[in-house]
Design a protein around this motif. Structure first.
Motif, mmCIF file in Angstrom:
data_model
loop_
_atom_site.group_PDB
_atom_site.id
_atom_site.type_symbol
_atom_site.label_atom_id
_atom_site.label_comp_id
_atom_site.label_asym_id
_atom_site.label_seq_id
_atom_site.Cartn_x
_atom_site.Cartn_y
_atom_site.Cartn_z
ATOM 1 N N GLU A 243 0.875 -1.105 -0.013
ATOM 2 C CA GLU A 243 -0.176 0.064 -0.175
ATOM 3 C C GLU A 243 0.844 1.339 -0.130
ATOM 4 O OE1 GLU A 243 -2.726 -0.056 3.291
ATOM 5 O OE2 GLU A 243 -3.340 -2.059 2.915
ATOM 6 N N GLN A 244 0.370 2.233 -0.700
ATOM 7 C CA GLN A 244 1.094 3.507 -0.692
ATOM 8 C C GLN A 244 0.026 4.774 -0.791
ATOM 9 O OE1 GLN A 244 3.486 5.237 -4.138
ATOM 10 N NE2 GLN A 244 5.006 3.987 -3.085
ATOM 11 N N THR A 245 0.336 5.646 0.118
ATOM 12 C CA THR A 245 -0.768 6.762 0.233
ATOM 13 C C THR A 245 -0.284 7.611 -0.693
ATOM 14 O OG1 THR A 245 0.950 8.112 1.640
ATOM 15 C CG2 THR A 245 -0.749 6.604 2.790
ATOM 16 N N PHE A 248 2.407 10.536 0.081
ATOM 17 C CA PHE A 248 3.926 9.696 -0.056
ATOM 18 C C PHE A 248 4.160 9.741 -1.420
ATOM 19 C CE2 PHE A 248 6.621 6.201 -0.732
ATOM 20 C CZ PHE A 248 7.723 6.373 0.350
ATOM 21 N N LYS A 249 3.206 9.296 -2.390
ATOM 22 C CA LYS A 249 3.712 9.206 -3.902
ATOM 23 C C LYS A 249 3.790 10.646 -4.379
ATOM 24 C CE LYS A 249 1.389 7.660 -8.143
ATOM 25 N NZ LYS A 249 0.214 7.005 -8.772
ATOM 26 N N PHE A 259 6.474 2.917 -6.344
ATOM 27 C CA PHE A 259 5.409 1.778 -6.024
ATOM 28 C C PHE A 259 5.994 0.602 -6.554
ATOM 29 C CE2 PHE A 259 1.633 -0.784 -6.538
ATOM 30 C CZ PHE A 259 0.862 -0.655 -5.316
ATOM 31 N N GLN A 262 8.664 -1.048 -4.272
ATOM 32 C CA GLN A 262 7.929 -1.676 -3.073
ATOM 33 C C GLN A 262 7.569 -2.746 -3.407
ATOM 34 O OE1 GLN A 262 5.501 1.311 -1.063
ATOM 35 N NE2 GLN A 262 4.741 -0.255 0.204
ATOM 36 N N SER A 433 -5.239 5.692 -0.473
ATOM 37 C CA SER A 433 -3.939 5.053 -0.892
ATOM 38 C C SER A 433 -4.124 4.222 -2.220
ATOM 39 C CB SER A 433 -3.672 4.003 0.323
ATOM 40 O OG SER A 433 -3.547 4.800 1.725
#
Length: 458
Positions: A243-245, A248-249, A259, A262, A433
């Motif tokens: 998961e990535q908010t 953050f992106k 992403f 990750q 996210s």
């Protein structure tokens, strides 16, 4: 009076006036005037009188202002290759399935050799007979009409009295007892009182079955029955999620980290843990409610290949030297219908012992070679070739002094397919996210169990 006039003319008076004005208007307070002359105004920054701007002063007043040299490319640490998982993905035999339970059939070959379990003609003055029961550790491998070679027992020449040092004793199975014990007569045994008898044979004597022999009018013999038997394996639903908010992106980063990076790390950790399950997982199915389910559901766990191997070899604490490696090679390649080239996956301690061997005589080290997406070293003998590779997973299991001889031709990977699902957390109102799950329900099976061998040092 002169001293007062000098004080006003000096800079000390004006410094005093400056400090008083700052205190009056709240620009600074008493605690913001540094002993070394640096002043920290409320609006931020660090100012000083009679002080040059330097790296030393900056590290003191604003430690984060000067950046270290940062490698924009994050180093992705791979502590070890997931050897068993990698081999399974490159193995020639792979099969898709739509079910979490697979049934597979395998058929073994009949062993050629065994040992006698009971002595024949024991004692000082043994009574020898024309026909004897040959009770062995594995009576079922012998058919009627089978010839049997008895190792270490000399046969006799045709006169029946002269020992033939060039030919070992051979027996002939003429029947079987009700308990399945072969009844044998000697083919080149001694003649006693005009009758050929079976000579004394100690318990533990190696015997090997050879070709059948029929009589002149015989047209039938025991039927060879080969029926594959079923085994089952479970497909474990291996999973990973990232998961990535959104913030953050969007944020600027000192190091390149996306992403996809990750996701790559998540896949590696997924495969690393799958590798452990492929080695020593326990084949089970339980019904349980886990953290992600609303009610109890079936959860399948795949079985590891370690206990699927049909053979085992132990150095029993003896040194790993050239002679004992010959014994290992013999055990790995003899007595099964398997390949002449196999993979030998080893832990670090066992690999260290093999690396210290001085190969000079009947086994030697071959060139490094690529296979199954990996790089192997090789040990070569007349029995066959072992492709040797280290798998740190064995260390993780506490098996640094163990290994597995694997015949990749009889390794099969079953899979329900690799799936990637994108999750819309924003649409569901859960989180601002992006998300993605990675799923592969799969498992490994070993056919022809005798083609694979566990190796232990102690």
């Amino acid at each position: 009076m002169e001293k007062v006039r000098d004080f006003f003319r000096s800079g000390g008076f004006w410094m005093l006036i400056f400090s008083a004005v700052c205190l009056l208007f709240g620009v600074v307070d008493g605690g913001t005037v540094a002993a070394a002359g640096t002043v920290f105004p409320a609006e931020g920054g660090a100012v000083a009188i009679d002080e040059k701007t330097s790296v030393t002063r900056t590290h003191t007043d604003s430690p984060d202002l000067l950046l270290d040299t940062i490698d924009k490319e994050v180093t992705k640490i791979r502590p070890h290759e997931v050897v068993l998982d990698t081999i399974s993905r490159h193995a020639a035999k792979s099969e898709s399935t739509n079910n979490q339970v697979v049934k597979y059939y395998s058929i073994d070959v009949i062993e050629l050799s065994t040992t006698t379990a009971t002595a024949i003609g024991a004692g000082q003055t043994p009574t020898l007979h024309f026909q004897e029961d040959l009770n062995t550790a594995d009576n079922k491998i012998f058919a009627r009409d089978q010839t049997v070679l008895v190792h270490g027992i000399a046969g006799y020449k045709e006169d029946g009295t002269t020992v033939d040092p060039d030919n070992e004793l051979m027996l002939y199975v003429v029947g079987r007892s009700s308990g399945g014990v072969p009844n044998v007569v000697a083919v080149n045994g001694p003649v006693v009182g005009g009758t050929m008898v079976v000579p004394p044979i100690p318990a533990g004597t190696p015997v090997t079955r050879a070709g059948r022999a029929g009589s002149e009018s015989q047209i039938q013999t025991d039927a060879y029955s080969g029926i594959p038997t079923p085994s089952t394996q479970y497909m474990q639903k291996f999973m990973a999620q990232i998961e990535q908010t959104t913030f953050f992106k969007m944020s600027d980063k000192e190091a390149d980290w996306t992403f996809n990076d990750q996701e790559e790390e998540a896949i590696f950790d997924m495969k690393r843990t799958m590798n452990l399950s492929f080695w020593y997982g326990k084949k089970r199915m339980i019904v349980v409610q886990n953290a992600r389910s609303n009610k109890p559901e079936e959860v399948y766990f795949t079985g590891g290949v370690w206990n699927m191997a049909g053979k085992e070899y132990s150095f029993s604490g003896l040194p790993v030297d050239e002679n004992n490696i010959v014994g290992l090679m013999k055990a790995a390649f003899v007595g099964n219908a398997s390949s002449k080239k196999k993979v030998f996956i080893v832990g670090s301690d066992l690999l260290e012992k093999f690396e210290q061997v001085d190969y000079r005589k009947v086994v030697y080290v071959g060139t490094r070679q690529q296979a199954y997406g990996l790089e192997f070293s090789s040990i070569i003998s007349k029995f066959g070739t072992l492709l040797v590779i280290h798998d740190q997973t064995l260390n993780d299991l506490g098996w640094s002094d163990r290994g597995l001889v694997l015949d990749a031709d009889f390794l099969k990977k079953w899979s329900m397919g690799w799936r990637v699902n994108n999750i819309d957390f924003r649409g569901s109102g859960q989180s601002d996210s992006d998300g993605r799950t990675l799923i592969e329900p799969c498992g490994l099976t070993l056919k022809n169990p005798e083609a694979h061998m566990r190796v232990l040092f102690n």
